[in-house]
Design a protein around this motif. Structure first.
Motif, short mmCIF file in Angstrom:
data_model
loop_
_atom_site.label_atom_id
_atom_site.label_comp_id
_atom_site.label_asym_id
_atom_site.label_seq_id
_atom_site.Cartn_x
_atom_site.Cartn_y
_atom_site.Cartn_z
N ALA B 20 1.07 -1.20 -0.45
CA ALA B 20 0.21 -0.31 -0.23
C ALA B 20 1.01 1.20 0.18
CB ALA B 20 -0.83 -0.12 1.23
N ALA B 21 2.07 1.28 0.94
CA ALA B 21 2.68 2.36 0.93
C ALA B 21 3.31 2.34 -0.04
CB ALA B 21 3.71 2.09 2.04
N ALA B 22 3.68 1.72 -1.45
CA ALA B 22 4.40 2.04 -2.91
C ALA B 22 4.03 2.93 -3.31
CB ALA B 22 4.63 0.73 -3.33
N LYS B 23 5.09 3.77 -3.84
CA LYS B 23 3.56 4.85 -4.63
C LYS B 23 4.55 4.58 -6.24
CE LYS B 23 7.49 7.89 -2.58
NZ LYS B 23 7.53 7.32 -1.72
N THR B 24 3.78 5.68 -6.65
CA THR B 24 4.54 5.94 -8.09
C THR B 24 5.57 7.83 -7.98
OG1 THR B 24 3.09 4.44 -9.16
CG2 THR B 24 4.53 5.81 -10.35
N ILE B 25 6.72 8.03 -8.59
CA ILE B 25 7.25 9.00 -8.54
C ILE B 25 7.15 9.85 -10.20
CG2 ILE B 25 8.84 10.63 -8.05
CD1 ILE B 25 9.39 8.90 -5.60
N ASN B 26 5.94 10.35 -10.50
CA ASN B 26 6.32 10.70 -12.17
C ASN B 26 7.57 11.76 -12.10
OD1 ASN B 26 4.14 8.61 -13.41
ND2 ASN B 26 3.18 10.26 -11.97
N VAL B 27 8.28 11.67 -13.63
CA VAL B 27 9.17 12.28 -13.54
C VAL B 27 9.16 12.57 -15.13
CG1 VAL B 27 11.55 13.06 -13.60
CG2 VAL B 27 10.68 11.70 -12.08
N SER B 28 9.42 13.73 -15.42
CA SER B 28 9.31 14.65 -16.18
C SER B 28 10.36 15.61 -17.06
CB SER B 28 8.08 16.40 -16.46
OG SER B 28 8.44 16.43 -17.56
N ALA B 29 10.51 15.45 -18.18
CA ALA B 29 11.56 15.69 -19.59
C ALA B 29 11.61 16.30 -19.34
CB ALA B 29 11.78 14.81 -20.63
N GLU B 30 10.87 17.50 -19.12
CA GLU B 30 10.06 19.31 -19.00
C GLU B 30 10.74 19.45 -17.73
OE1 GLU B 30 9.67 20.30 -22.02
OE2 GLU B 30 8.38 18.42 -22.58
#
Lengths: 341, 400
Positions: B20-30
């Motif tokens: 449950a604790a796991a998350k997605t970290i979105n990273v942008s090239a902009e």
């Protein structure tokens, strides 16, 4: 940097006069907690947050330091009141939890000698944590740069050559790449064989912070002082300080089989007649890391004199060539009998 | 050849099954700080997290690194419209991406034009490389970095469905590791396509190694912490047209690999080469040799031992043998040497119905100039077949 050095000594004298204990300004709860504060000032490691006024248990230098783009480094240790470090049999120092090792980097002729960055190595209950802080433009505080950064700096090296480089402040992982022993972070510099406590640190202070202060006996020569050791010993000291943190069986370069600790025998695994393992372009078309008697065909020299990231050694923390260091190693290799392997 | 394709549904299941604790970290090239944000995400990620690269190109000046266990670094693809990590302007670090933690999955992104190695993982147990592209886009050049995909000193390594081109040493290089699978991948225009060096227990199968200098190498070198390479199976690969002139910097062991080498086994024991398709390898489809350099390592075994070559399909080979004296031998043999070449050191069993040329050099200290080439038969009863490599289930699940 003389101005800073003078202030530093003054500060240390003050600290000593106060009985040697670190003033209460250091936030020991923060140091021993899990936070990574955004500002260096939060720790209270500098009086008035002035880099010239460290709140130190003691300052130290190294007989042979790591080359860091000709930066002048100022090092001190903060040990919590009532706790003491112990010099272990192998010369490493077992610092108590709550210790902070602080190292500031600057150039005397750049930005009025003010430090560019200050790195902390904090001993928490969970282990050592490395945090890099870059001083803000106004010089009043430093900001955490967990991902590192390139900072343009300009300075003159001792031979008068002007340098303008993109100085690399390491990110937290890069701190660990060098400070790694079998995958955990450990201090590198403060080892009994290399560490010199400032003259101002008297016997009382030593006894206050070390259980066995008599073990603080630096035996390594100064790489640049021929009076302090033989050519080979000075070369070995240089390799220990500049290479051995990775080039040891538990370090980041363990797979290379090239081991350059002060205690390693000077044989094949020290580079003598050793062929490249995973050097790639680092071989420079040469067969051996060290070709006795022939520095121009020793790719250890080739890599030290290169700035190309695919070639240069060390891989981290060097954006300028250390001409004087390379010259020492050239002299050492040139003096080896040609049939030494 | 079976290529693993990660379906969207499978990806969603994987995410749903995470703690449950796991998350997605979105990273942008902009953005001006895109590089710092990416490195920051890799530092601040926690076990179980996914660092998701957006579509776009990062123009990186320094190496990236990951030191957190059980993290997935996933991109939006390896080609146009994918996630491209471009290191053409790299100023520091020995590789593009360095992984030093366990249970990491790297998937669906490209690493281009690093100055040193492409992606290196060291002491990174149970690492999975899946659907990646590591490329030096100008093609073979001595100035290219050494290794494309470079796991070393690791236990349990899976390299699946990657594409590597242009490495000046080895496209896929696994060193000093144990329990390894390299499969369904393409290595082209490298000096060595795939190299397994000083490793124990490896399966290299269903790959295409083409247009390299040498297709697939199984080596063991002296003076290293882990040596005594053994138990390597090379099977079901297509190894063809490995004709790129050797462009490795001299001094490196692969600089000695003759252009036109298919599979090269050096100083290992228990290596099985079977069910491969060989075609158009100008020196030899299979070479078996000892380590012939001067060395004094008392723990090192320079001879190939118990090498088995069987059930391979041999196309044209040996028509341009690129080792000293090779052309003369070929001329004397009617224009080509046989597809299997042995230097005469150690022992091997070759059951393929093709010619075998021995150089007649059983002692590795004898210089190659004293070769006494002679056709030989290397029949016999092979040792018991090696078992297939089995990886921990969790690793296989990551590429299903």
């Amino acid at each position: 940097m003389k101005r800073i050095a003078a202030a530093l000594i003054a500060a240390l004298l003050c600290a000593s006069a106060g009985g040697g204990a670190a003033p209460a300004a250091v936030d020991q709860a923060l140091i021993e907690g899990s936070a990574m504060p955004a500002k260096l000032s939060a720790f209270g490691l500098f009086a008035g947050n002035d880099p010239a006024r460290p709140v130190a248990s003691f300052a130290y230098t190294l007989r042979t330091p790591l080359f860091s783009d000709y930066a002048e480094k100022h090092r001190f240790v903060s040990i919590p009141a009532g706790k003491r470090a112990t010099v272990l049999a192998d010369g490493t120092v077992d610092f108590p939890v709550g210790t902070v090792i602080v190292k500031s980097f600057g150039w005397p002729d750049f930005n009025e000698g003010r430090p560019v960055e200050t790195r902390l190595l904090i001993h928490r209950a969970s282990g050592w944590v490395a945090l890099p802080y870059i001083w803000d433009a106004d010089g009043k505080d430093a900001s955490l740069a967990i991902a590192g950064r390139r900072v343009p700096v300009a300075f003159k090296s001792p031979d008068g050559t002007a340098h303008a480089i993109q100085y690399g402040v390491p990110n937290r992982n890069q701190c660990k790449e060098c400070h790694s022993r079998a995958g955990t972070i450990v201090p590198i510099g403060p080892k009994a064989r290399n560490m010199v406590l400032a003259d101002t640190v008297g016997a009382d202070t030593r006894a206050l912070y070390f259980t066995n202060p008599a073990a603080l006996k630096p035996v390594m020569p100064r790489w640049d002082d021929p009076a302090s050791g033989t050519l080979q010993d000075r070369a070995r000291a240089y390799l220990e300080a500049n290479c051995a943190h990775c080039h040891n069986p538990e370090g980041s370069a363990s797979n290379s089989g090239l081991f350059l600790r002060w205690t390693d025998p000077v044989g094949v695994n020290y580079g003598i007649g050793k062929r490249p393992t995973a050097a790639g372009r680092g071989s420079g078309g040469m067969d051996f890391a060290i070709q006795p008697g022939d520095p121009d065909h020793s790719f250890l020299i080739y890599r030290l004199e290169s700035l190309d990231p695919g070639i240069a050694m060390p891989e981290l923390g060097r954006s300028a060539v250390h001409k004087e260091g390379a010259a020492l190693l050239r002299e050492w290799i040139a003096a080896m009998p040609k049939d030494a392997h | 050849m079976r290529f693993h394709v990660l379906s969207l549904a499978a990806a969603m299941v994987a995410v749903a099954a995470s703690p449950a604790a796991a998350k997605t970290i979105n990273v942008s090239a902009e953005g001006a700080d895109a590089n710092e944000k990416l490195q920051e995400a890799l530092i601040l990620a926690e076990p179980g997290d996914v660092v998701q690269l957006g579509a776009g190109t990062w123009t990186l000046t320094d190496g990236l690194s990951l030191d957190v266990d059980n993290v997935t670094l996933r991109g939006a693809g390896t080609g146009e419209g994918g996630s491209i990590l471009d290191f053409s302007g790299q100023q520091g670090a020995g590789e593009g991406l360095l992984v030093t933690s366990d249970d990491v999955l790297l998937a669906n992104f490209a690493v281009l034009n690093t100055r040193g190695d492409g992606i290196k993982s060291k002491g990174a147990d149970r690492i999975v490389y899946n659907e990646l592209r590591v490329e030096w886009t100008a093609g073979p050049k001595e100035a290219n970095g050494a290794y494309g995909i470079y796991p070393v000193e690791s236990q349990d390594v899976l390299i699946d469905s990657v594409y590597v081109r242009g490495a000046s040493d080895a496209g896929i290089y696994v060193g000093q590791s144990r329990n390894i699978v390299v499969r369904d991948s393409i290595a082209t225009e490298n000096v060595a396509g795939i190299e397994i060096e000083n490793c124990f227990d490896a399966d290299v199968h269903d790959n295409i190694a083409t247009k390299n200098t040498g297709g697939i190498l199984v080596f063991d070198l002296p003076n290293l912490p882990q040596q005594g390479g053994h138990n390597v199976r090379v099977f079901d690969n297509v190894v063809s047209d490995n004709s790129t002139p050797n462009f490795a910097p001299k001094g490196n062991i692969v600089a000695s690999v003759p252009t036109g080498t298919g599979v090269l086994v050096m100083a290992n024991r228990n290596v099985e080469v079977f069910d491969n398709v060989f075609e158009d390898n100008g020196t030899a489809n299979v070479m078996i040799v000892g380590y012939r350099y001067d060395q004094k390592d008392p723990k090192y075994q320079p001879l190939p031992r118990q090498i088995v070559v069987r059930d391979n399909a041999h196309g044209k080979a040996g028509f341009a043998p690129a080792f000293p004296g090779g052309a003369e031998i070929a001329a004397a043999m009617g224009g080509a040497i046989p597809p299997v070449l042995w230097d005469g050191a150690g022992d091997a069993i070759v059951l393929d119905d093709v010619g075998i040329l021995s150089l007649g050099l059983p002692d590795v200290t004898t210089p190659q100039s004293e070769a006494k080439p002679v056709p030989v038969k290397l029949g016999g009863t092979p040792p018991p077949a090696l078992p297939a490599i089995v990886l921990p289930e969790g690793m296989e699940a990551k590429v299903q």
